[in-house]
Structure formats: structure tokens, C-alpha cells
Write an enzyme that holds these catalytic residues in place. Sequence first.
Site, PDB file in Angstrom:
ATOM      1  N   GLU A 269     -11.666  -1.077   4.296  1.00  0.00           N
ATOM      2  CA  GLU A 269     -12.833  -1.958   4.184  1.00  0.00           C
ATOM      3  C   GLU A 269     -13.837  -1.327   5.455  1.00  0.00           C
ATOM      4  O   GLU A 269     -13.461  -1.061   6.521  1.00  0.00           O
ATOM      5  CB  GLU A 269     -12.670  -3.382   4.334  1.00  0.00           C
ATOM      6  CG  GLU A 269     -13.939  -4.189   4.435  1.00  0.00           C
ATOM      7  CD  GLU A 269     -13.510  -5.669   4.759  1.00  0.00           C
ATOM      8  OE1 GLU A 269     -12.407  -6.175   4.703  1.00  0.00           O
ATOM      9  OE2 GLU A 269     -14.762  -6.606   4.718  1.00  0.00           O
TER      10      GLU A 269
ATOM     11  N   LYS B 287     -13.954   0.936   0.438  1.00  0.00           N
ATOM     12  CA  LYS B 287     -14.657  -0.355  -0.114  1.00  0.00           C
ATOM     13  C   LYS B 287     -15.470  -1.251   0.504  1.00  0.00           C
ATOM     14  O   LYS B 287     -15.301  -1.529   1.861  1.00  0.00           O
ATOM     15  CB  LYS B 287     -13.401  -1.008  -0.693  1.00  0.00           C
ATOM     16  CG  LYS B 287     -12.502  -1.794   0.382  1.00  0.00           C
ATOM     17  CD  LYS B 287     -11.318  -2.222  -0.374  1.00  0.00           C
ATOM     18  CE  LYS B 287     -10.313  -3.162   0.454  1.00  0.00           C
ATOM     19  NZ  LYS B 287     -10.955  -4.304   1.216  1.00  0.00           N
TER      20      LYS B 287
ATOM     21  N   CYS C 135      -7.776  -9.600   1.737  1.00  0.00           N
ATOM     22  CA  CYS C 135      -8.295  -8.492   1.104  1.00  0.00           C
ATOM     23  C   CYS C 135      -6.954  -8.278   0.061  1.00  0.00           C
ATOM     24  O   CYS C 135      -7.352  -7.570  -0.985  1.00  0.00           O
ATOM     25  CB  CYS C 135      -8.437  -7.310   1.805  1.00  0.00           C
ATOM     26  SG  CYS C 135     -10.020  -7.429   2.696  1.00  0.00           S
TER      27      CYS C 135
ATOM     28  N   ASP D 266      -6.206  -1.812   3.674  1.00  0.00           N
ATOM     29  CA  ASP D 266      -6.845  -1.964   4.746  1.00  0.00           C
ATOM     30  C   ASP D 266      -6.134  -2.096   6.241  1.00  0.00           C
ATOM     31  O   ASP D 266      -6.196  -2.821   7.284  1.00  0.00           O
ATOM     32  CB  ASP D 266      -7.631  -3.255   4.869  1.00  0.00           C
ATOM     33  CG  ASP D 266      -8.611  -3.218   3.602  1.00  0.00           C
ATOM     34  OD1 ASP D 266      -8.931  -2.131   2.815  1.00  0.00           O
ATOM     35  OD2 ASP D 266      -9.452  -4.001   3.385  1.00  0.00           O
TER      36      ASP D 266
ATOM     37  N   GLN E 270       3.171 -20.965 -10.961  1.00  0.00           N
ATOM     38  CA  GLN E 270       2.654 -21.204 -12.419  1.00  0.00           C
ATOM     39  C   GLN E 270       3.287 -19.812 -13.300  1.00  0.00           C
ATOM     40  O   GLN E 270       2.320 -19.245 -14.144  1.00  0.00           O
ATOM     41  CB  GLN E 270       0.924 -21.253 -12.558  1.00  0.00           C
ATOM     42  CG  GLN E 270       0.454 -22.466 -11.818  1.00  0.00           C
ATOM     43  CD  GLN E 270      -0.789 -22.433 -11.936  1.00  0.00           C
ATOM     44  OE1 GLN E 270      -1.455 -22.954 -12.976  1.00  0.00           O
ATOM     45  NE2 GLN E 270      -1.526 -22.367 -10.657  1.00  0.00           N
TER      46      GLN E 270
ATOM     47  N   VAL F 118      -3.143  -5.730   4.753  1.00  0.00           N
ATOM     48  CA  VAL F 118      -3.759  -6.924   5.380  1.00  0.00           C
ATOM     49  C   VAL F 118      -5.302  -7.241   4.734  1.00  0.00           C
ATOM     50  O   VAL F 118      -5.839  -6.210   4.440  1.00  0.00           O
ATOM     51  CB  VAL F 118      -3.722  -6.588   6.667  1.00  0.00           C
ATOM     52  CG1 VAL F 118      -2.465  -6.480   7.134  1.00  0.00           C
ATOM     53  CG2 VAL F 118      -4.542  -5.636   7.286  1.00  0.00           C
ATOM     54  N   THR F 119      -5.436  -8.417   4.823  1.00  0.00           N
ATOM     55  CA  THR F 119      -4.648  -9.806   5.256  1.00  0.00           C
ATOM     56  C   THR F 119      -4.251 -10.258   3.786  1.00  0.00           C
ATOM     57  O   THR F 119      -4.942 -10.280   2.828  1.00  0.00           O
ATOM     58  CB  THR F 119      -5.324 -10.655   6.050  1.00  0.00           C
ATOM     59  OG1 THR F 119      -6.476 -11.430   5.388  1.00  0.00           O
ATOM     60  CG2 THR F 119      -5.729  -9.893   7.610  1.00  0.00           C
TER      61      THR F 119
ATOM     62  N   LYS G 242     -13.880  -6.984  -0.074  1.00  0.00           N
ATOM     63  CA  LYS G 242     -12.723  -7.617   0.044  1.00  0.00           C
ATOM     64  C   LYS G 242     -11.894  -7.009  -1.075  1.00  0.00           C
ATOM     65  O   LYS G 242     -10.582  -6.470  -0.859  1.00  0.00           O
ATOM     66  CB  LYS G 242     -12.553  -9.271   0.356  1.00  0.00           C
ATOM     67  CG  LYS G 242     -13.339  -9.617   1.442  1.00  0.00           C
ATOM     68  CD  LYS G 242     -13.217  -9.159   2.837  1.00  0.00           C
ATOM     69  CE  LYS G 242     -14.212  -9.911   3.637  1.00  0.00           C
ATOM     70  NZ  LYS G 242     -14.249  -9.250   4.910  1.00  0.00           N
TER      71      LYS G 242
HETATM   72  N1  TIU Z   1      -8.933  -6.488   4.829  1.00  0.00           N
HETATM   73  C1  TIU Z   1      -9.191  -7.560   5.070  1.00  0.00           C
HETATM   74  O1  TIU Z   1      -8.516  -8.684   4.702  1.00  0.00           O
HETATM   75  N2  TIU Z   1     -10.334  -8.124   5.418  1.00  0.00           N
HETATM   76  C2  TIU Z   1     -10.650  -9.399   6.232  1.00  0.00           C
HETATM   77  O2  TIU Z   1     -11.701  -9.558   6.692  1.00  0.00           O
HETATM   78  N3  TIU Z   1      -9.586 -10.145   6.655  1.00  0.00           N
HETATM   79  C3  TIU Z   1      -9.750 -11.040   7.288  1.00  0.00           C
HETATM   80  O3  TIU Z   1      -8.652 -11.773   7.223  1.00  0.00           O
HETATM   81  N4  TIU Z   1     -10.670 -11.369   8.084  1.00  0.00           N
END
Ligand code: TIU
Length: 222
Positions: A74, A131, A164, A26, A204, A159-160, A134
Site C-alpha cells: 500500500e 496499490k 487490507c 502489505d 454463513q 496485514v492487517t 486497501k
Molecule cells: N495494509 C493495511 O491493512 N492498511 C492499513 O491501513 N491497515 C490498518 O490496520 N490501519
Amino acid sequence: MTTTLVAAEPEALAVDLQRTALVIIDMQRDFLEPGGFGESLGNDVRRLHSAIAPCQKLLASARRRGMLVIHTREGHRADLSDAPPAKVQRGAPHLRIGAAGPMGRILVRGEPGHDIIAALAPHPGEPIIDKPGKGAFYATDLHSILNHARIETLIVCGVTTEVCVHTTVREANDRGFRCLVPGDCCGSYFPEFHEVGLRMIKAQGAIFGWVTDSARLLDAMA
Ligand code: TIU
């Protein structure tokens, strides 16, 4: 099979680089540029920019090796028929998924904001996974693509970190893939979530995966 030892935490991981794919999550204008989904959620998009240069280096190295490179985005259909109301109906209506913004309709496929940033633009032939969720496995053909390419290990960046990237790493781990996460190639709007997100992955005894960085990966891939 030749294995390469990748320095990582909680311990070095032996991987077959021939059966490893780079998955870039993303890195879209909607998350990294002003006026997109990320900013509509109240975030400072500049916090994600540190991931761009390390991702570029890793991408160049993966391409040189002929490694499978997969990009994800996304986003939703223009009619939002794949966007659950529970996801859309959050926040002010003029800032929601599907609302018109400076980069087109927020988080909608085909709009300028949905594009991957120019610095990491996919090359022809590199699969792009669109997609709706997430995680990159949910409602996509990612698993089939990885199985057909006989992939065992994923390098997951983008990200992030805690949204995701994390969701995808968790999905991949449950499907039997080893995940290597280069921390500097990931980014979050919340520095503390980035930090803790990476710690959660490697804790872990690598409960979800192994955390490394671009320098150590580039060494292993050289
Ligand atoms: N790609 C992704 O991480 N989608 C999000 O909505 N991330 C946020 O941190 N909001």
C-alpha cells in the site's frame, strides 16, 4: 486437473494447487516497524509480528512448488496525486501520509518504509502490486495477472486482517476467486478485530472465503 483437499473452516476446500496463487498483503516496514504509517495511526506494531514466521514458511513452500507468488504494497506517488485528500487529511499533520518520518515519507512509494520487510523480500520475477487503496484489486492490474495465469484460488495472508486482507478477500470473492485465509499468517493491531475478521470470512457457509492455518496449508502443499 488434480484437486487437493485443504482442511479449513467452515469445511474442507478442494483446490487445484496448479491454479492457486499466494497473495501476501502489505508486509511492509510502514506497518510492521516503528516510525511508519501503522505507528503514526497510534498502533503497537509488534502486534503484527506473529504473522511473519508463518508467512515465511508458506512462502518457502509456495516457491518450492513453483506457485505464483504475489506481493502487495500500500502506498502513494511522491506527489500524492493518487492519494485522495479524504485519506490524507486524517490525524495530526506531522503524522499524515506524505509526512517525513524515520523511514522516509509515510506510505510513499520508493521510501524505505514502503519496502516489504526483509524476512519476506520478494524474489526477482514475483509480481509486486503497488496499490493506492486497501483492496489489492482497486486501481491495480492484479485481476489481469491472475486471469492470465488461470488462477482460481487465492491464499491470502498479510496485514492487517480486518483492513487490507479483508478488503482484498471481499474484492476477490466478488470477482469469482475462492479465498483461503490462513489466520496465523495474518495480523491486526486489534486482537479482537483479527478474531472477528476471520469469523466474518468463514461465517454463513464461507460467505467471503475459507479460514485455515499455515500448518494445514503446508500439509496440503507438501
Ligand atoms: N495494509 C493495511 O491493512 N492498511 C492499513 O491501513 N491497515 C490498518 O490496520 N490501519
